[in-house]
Design a protein around this motif. Structure first.
Motif, PDB file in Angstrom:
ATOM      1  N   MET A   1       6.436   0.539  10.072  1.00 24.90           N
ATOM      2  CA  MET A   1       5.760   1.176   8.940  1.00 24.90           C
ATOM      3  C   MET A   1       5.701   2.691   9.131  1.00 24.90           C
ATOM      4  O   MET A   1       5.839   3.443   8.162  1.00 24.90           O
ATOM      5  CB  MET A   1       4.345   0.599   8.752  1.00 24.90           C
ATOM      6  CG  MET A   1       4.289  -0.809   8.178  1.00 24.90           C
ATOM      7  SD  MET A   1       5.294  -1.086   6.685  1.00 24.90           S
ATOM      8  CE  MET A   1       4.599   0.103   5.554  1.00 24.90           C
ATOM      9  N   ARG A   2       5.504   3.132  10.375  1.00 26.13           N
ATOM     10  CA  ARG A   2       5.508   4.581  10.648  1.00 26.13           C
ATOM     11  C   ARG A   2       6.853   5.172  10.232  1.00 26.13           C
ATOM     12  O   ARG A   2       6.935   6.190   9.562  1.00 26.13           O
ATOM     13  CB  ARG A   2       5.269   4.835  12.148  1.00 26.13           C
ATOM     14  CG  ARG A   2       3.960   5.567  12.416  1.00 26.13           C
ATOM     15  CD  ARG A   2       3.855   6.147  13.815  1.00 26.13           C
ATOM     16  NE  ARG A   2       4.368   5.346  14.893  1.00 26.13           N
ATOM     17  CZ  ARG A   2       3.660   4.424  15.563  1.00 26.13           C
ATOM     18  NH1 ARG A   2       2.408   4.189  15.258  1.00 26.13           N
ATOM     19  NH2 ARG A   2       4.207   3.756  16.557  1.00 26.13           N
TER      20      ARG A   2
ATOM     21  N   LYS B   1       0.833  -1.221   0.000  1.00 28.07           N
ATOM     22  CA  LYS B   1       0.000   0.000   0.000  1.00 28.07           C
ATOM     23  C   LYS B   1       0.858   1.258   0.000  1.00 28.07           C
ATOM     24  O   LYS B   1       0.447   2.294  -0.504  1.00 28.07           O
ATOM     25  CB  LYS B   1      -0.924   0.000   1.223  1.00 28.07           C
ATOM     26  CG  LYS B   1      -2.153  -0.872   1.009  1.00 28.07           C
ATOM     27  CD  LYS B   1      -3.129  -0.753   2.169  1.00 28.07           C
ATOM     28  CE  LYS B   1      -4.075  -1.931   2.174  1.00 28.07           C
ATOM     29  NZ  LYS B   1      -4.232  -2.544   3.493  1.00 28.07           N
ATOM     30  N   GLU B   2       2.044   1.166   0.583  1.00 28.38           N
ATOM     31  CA  GLU B   2       2.936   2.338   0.639  1.00 28.38           C
ATOM     32  C   GLU B   2       3.810   2.452  -0.612  1.00 28.38           C
ATOM     33  O   GLU B   2       4.747   3.253  -0.649  1.00 28.38           O
ATOM     34  CB  GLU B   2       3.837   2.262   1.880  1.00 28.38           C
ATOM     35  CG  GLU B   2       3.115   2.524   3.193  1.00 28.38           C
ATOM     36  CD  GLU B   2       2.569   3.949   3.312  1.00 28.38           C
ATOM     37  OE1 GLU B   2       3.136   4.864   2.683  1.00 28.38           O
ATOM     38  OE2 GLU B   2       1.571   4.127   4.027  1.00 28.38           O
TER      39      GLU B   2
ATOM     40  N   ARG C   1       7.251   5.383   6.470  1.00 29.51           N
ATOM     41  CA  ARG C   1       6.525   6.524   5.877  1.00 29.51           C
ATOM     42  C   ARG C   1       7.355   7.801   6.010  1.00 29.51           C
ATOM     43  O   ARG C   1       7.441   8.609   5.092  1.00 29.51           O
ATOM     44  CB  ARG C   1       5.143   6.689   6.536  1.00 29.51           C
ATOM     45  CG  ARG C   1       4.094   5.741   5.926  1.00 29.51           C
ATOM     46  CD  ARG C   1       2.687   6.077   6.376  1.00 29.51           C
ATOM     47  NE  ARG C   1       2.464   5.713   7.761  1.00 29.51           N
ATOM     48  CZ  ARG C   1       2.081   4.495   8.170  1.00 29.51           C
ATOM     49  NH1 ARG C   1       1.853   3.545   7.284  1.00 29.51           N
ATOM     50  NH2 ARG C   1       1.912   4.231   9.436  1.00 29.51           N
ATOM     51  N   GLU C   2       7.996   7.963   7.162  1.00 30.78           N
ATOM     52  CA  GLU C   2       8.864   9.141   7.359  1.00 30.78           C
ATOM     53  C   GLU C   2      10.042   9.122   6.390  1.00 30.78           C
ATOM     54  O   GLU C   2      10.409  10.132   5.807  1.00 30.78           O
ATOM     55  CB  GLU C   2       9.414   9.144   8.790  1.00 30.78           C
ATOM     56  CG  GLU C   2       8.592   9.993   9.719  1.00 30.78           C
ATOM     57  CD  GLU C   2       9.191  10.012  11.108  1.00 30.78           C
ATOM     58  OE1 GLU C   2      10.430  10.063  11.245  1.00 30.78           O
ATOM     59  OE2 GLU C   2       8.389   9.942  12.067  1.00 30.78           O
TER      60      GLU C   2
ATOM     61  N   HIS D   1      12.180  -0.453  -3.132  1.00 25.62           N
ATOM     62  CA  HIS D   1      11.330   0.656  -3.571  1.00 25.62           C
ATOM     63  C   HIS D   1      11.772   1.081  -4.961  1.00 25.62           C
ATOM     64  O   HIS D   1      12.978   1.201  -5.210  1.00 25.62           O
ATOM     65  CB  HIS D   1      11.418   1.824  -2.582  1.00 25.62           C
ATOM     66  CG  HIS D   1      10.355   2.851  -2.810  1.00 25.62           C
ATOM     67  ND1 HIS D   1      10.444   3.815  -3.795  1.00 25.62           N
ATOM     68  CD2 HIS D   1       9.146   3.029  -2.210  1.00 25.62           C
ATOM     69  CE1 HIS D   1       9.339   4.544  -3.789  1.00 25.62           C
ATOM     70  NE2 HIS D   1       8.538   4.095  -2.830  1.00 25.62           N
TER      71      HIS D   1
ATOM     72  N   LYS E   1      10.178   7.720   3.504  1.00 33.02           N
ATOM     73  CA  LYS E   1       9.687   8.054   2.155  1.00 33.02           C
ATOM     74  C   LYS E   1       9.623   9.576   1.975  1.00 33.02           C
ATOM     75  O   LYS E   1       9.992  10.112   0.942  1.00 33.02           O
ATOM     76  CB  LYS E   1       8.295   7.448   1.936  1.00 33.02           C
ATOM     77  CG  LYS E   1       8.344   6.045   1.347  1.00 33.02           C
ATOM     78  CD  LYS E   1       6.988   5.409   1.209  1.00 33.02           C
ATOM     79  CE  LYS E   1       5.975   6.270   0.512  1.00 33.02           C
ATOM     80  NZ  LYS E   1       4.609   5.719   0.536  1.00 33.02           N
ATOM     81  N   LYS E   2       9.141  10.244   3.041  1.00 37.32           N
ATOM     82  CA  LYS E   2       9.068  11.720   2.973  1.00 37.32           C
ATOM     83  C   LYS E   2      10.456  12.305   2.791  1.00 37.32           C
ATOM     84  O   LYS E   2      10.669  13.209   1.992  1.00 37.32           O
ATOM     85  CB  LYS E   2       8.430  12.265   4.266  1.00 37.32           C
ATOM     86  CG  LYS E   2       6.919  12.360   4.192  1.00 37.32           C
ATOM     87  CD  LYS E   2       6.391  13.121   5.405  1.00 37.32           C
ATOM     88  CE  LYS E   2       5.039  12.567   5.785  1.00 37.32           C
ATOM     89  NZ  LYS E   2       4.858  12.463   7.233  1.00 37.32           N
TER      90      LYS E   2
END
Ligand code: 0PR
Length: 403
Positions: free
Chosen positions: A391-392, A328-329, A395-396, A346, A398-399
């Protein structure tokens, strides 16, 4: 309490208190499984029962089993219990130090069987060949070096399984063994053992299955309807199986098992041990722990098939959660997990950079070689909450990479 380096160099006796204090300092540098930060290991926190039983048998040496007949009986029961979930009634084998020793023993049996069949007395080193998948564990490289055989590495198919047609094409008069893996180290993939078994029978070749990782999950997951491929002795061509209690079995290290279909395979690697209580020894290690046999026996009895089904199922639920969350990410899943390993990368972040960022956030992951990806082994010490945190952090990250 504080004692000088000088004192240490002279190796004079220290107080017990100092010793414990110092060891505590060393241990504080180790990571702990319970932190959930160890994401790339196939070992896990041993069950408390396994630790307790291990302590009770510390002095027992299976290298000289006539002195420890009770522990020897335990080892035999362990091999029987394990073989029972590998569909073999009359097994032979040993509890050894791990998958590497078990694989080396199997390769030694295969080589000596080949020599016996072909009436070879001396080493004709460079002519022996073992056919194995590109995904096989590096312990076979050690075996190849120690036993002087050539590794014939087979390419993988689209699903990262050993390509059966290439196996057939690679067989020749020098082939001493075929190796298939049930739960590959990098992706947790199960090779087509049923087909390999037919090939082994047709060509009269020794077939070894390395189920060091998958052996303690696949039978129990199948009990509860997972429908994973059959890798066990019900395939008539399978000669031996490696299966490790110190991976998904929750026992203390070092506990691996080698299980053979025939007694002859063990006899072929035995050497005379004239001054021991038994006159032959087949394991690579001489003096060897009886404690790990006892701890494994205890865990097998305590968990039962049901307990191991529950354990493996729990890991699979977490595995599927992680795989879905990564997908999903926008991460690439290398393959749909067959067992509790998730490998991913990725499309827009170089894998090395991604690993560095993950490690900067205090996670320990490992990297696969084929294909290059990050590997997470979702062992029992990894809980749902750890994966949420992971996962948190992703997400960071990725930012930070602007993707
Ligand atoms: N066969 C397979 C399929 C394996 O995955 C492994 C180990 C072995 C044999 C060898 O087993 P032993 O290490 O017990 O001799 N696979 C893991 C690996 O090398 C072992 C591991 C364990 C790695 C803990 C990291 C770690 O933290 O990747």
């Amino acid at each position: 309490m504080e004692q000088s380096n000088d004192h240490m160099m002279k190796n004079e006796p220290f107080e017990e208190e100092y010793i414990f204090e110092k060891l505590k300092e060393f241990k504080s540098q180790d990571l702990t499984y319970s932190s959930g930060r160890i994401l790339g290991s196939m070992c896990s926190e041993p069950h408390p029962l396994s630790k307790k039983v291990h302590m009770d048998f510390l002095e027992s040496n299976l290298g000289d089993p006539g002195l420890f007949e009770g522990t020897k009986a335990i080892e035999e029961e362990v091999i029987k219990m394990i073989a029972s979930f590998l569909s073999l009634d009359r097994p032979y084998g040993n509890v050894v130090t791990g998958g590497s020793e078990a694989n080396i023993m199997a390769m030694r049996s295969a080589r000596n069987l080949y020599k016996e069949k072909n009436g070879i007395k001396n080493q004709t080193a460079e002519s022996f060949e073992v056919i194995l998948p590109k995904s096989a564990h590096f312990s076979f490289k050690k075996a190849s070096d120690m036993l002087s055989f050539k590794l014939i590495e087979i390419d993988l198919d689209d699903e990262y399984r050993m390509d059966v047609e290439s196996v057939k094409e690679s067989i020749n008069k020098n082939t001493i063994a075929i190796v298939g893996v049930a739960g590959t180290t990098e992706l947790g993939i199960i090779d087509p053992i049923e087909e390999l078994s037919k090939i082994a029978i047709d060509n009269d070749i020794y077939l070894h299955v390395d189920a060091a990782f998958g052996g303690f999950s696949i039978p129990f997951l199948n009990d509860i309807g997972y429908n994973l491929p059959n890798f066990d002795f019900s395939n008539e061509g399978v000669s031996s199986i490696t299966i490790d209690p110190h991976k998904m079995g929750l026992t203390v290290i070092p506990a691996g098992c080698i299980v053979y279909r025939k007694k002859n395979y063990l006899d072929l690697i035995s050497v005379d041990s004239p001054y021991l209580t038994v006159k032959k020894q087949s394991t690579i290690v001489g003096t060897r722990s009886g404690a790990t046999s006892a701890a494994t026996w205890a865990m097998l009895k305590y968990m039962g098939r049901e307990g191991y089904s529950e354990l493996a199922n729990g890991c699979m639920i977490n595995t599927n959660f992680l795989a879905d969350a990564l997908f999903k990410e926008g991460f690439n899943l290398i393959t749909k997990p067959q067992l509790n390993i998730v490998s991913f990368n990725h499309p827009k972040i170089e894998t090395n950079d991604l690993v560095k960022s993950i490690e900067d956030k205090s996670w320990k992951v490992s990297i696969t070689s084929y294909p290059r990806a990050i590997r997470i082994v979702v062992m029992p010490h990894i809980k749902h909450t750890h994966l949420m945190e992971f996962m948190r952090d992703l997400r960071e990250i990725k930012k930070e990479f602007d993707v």
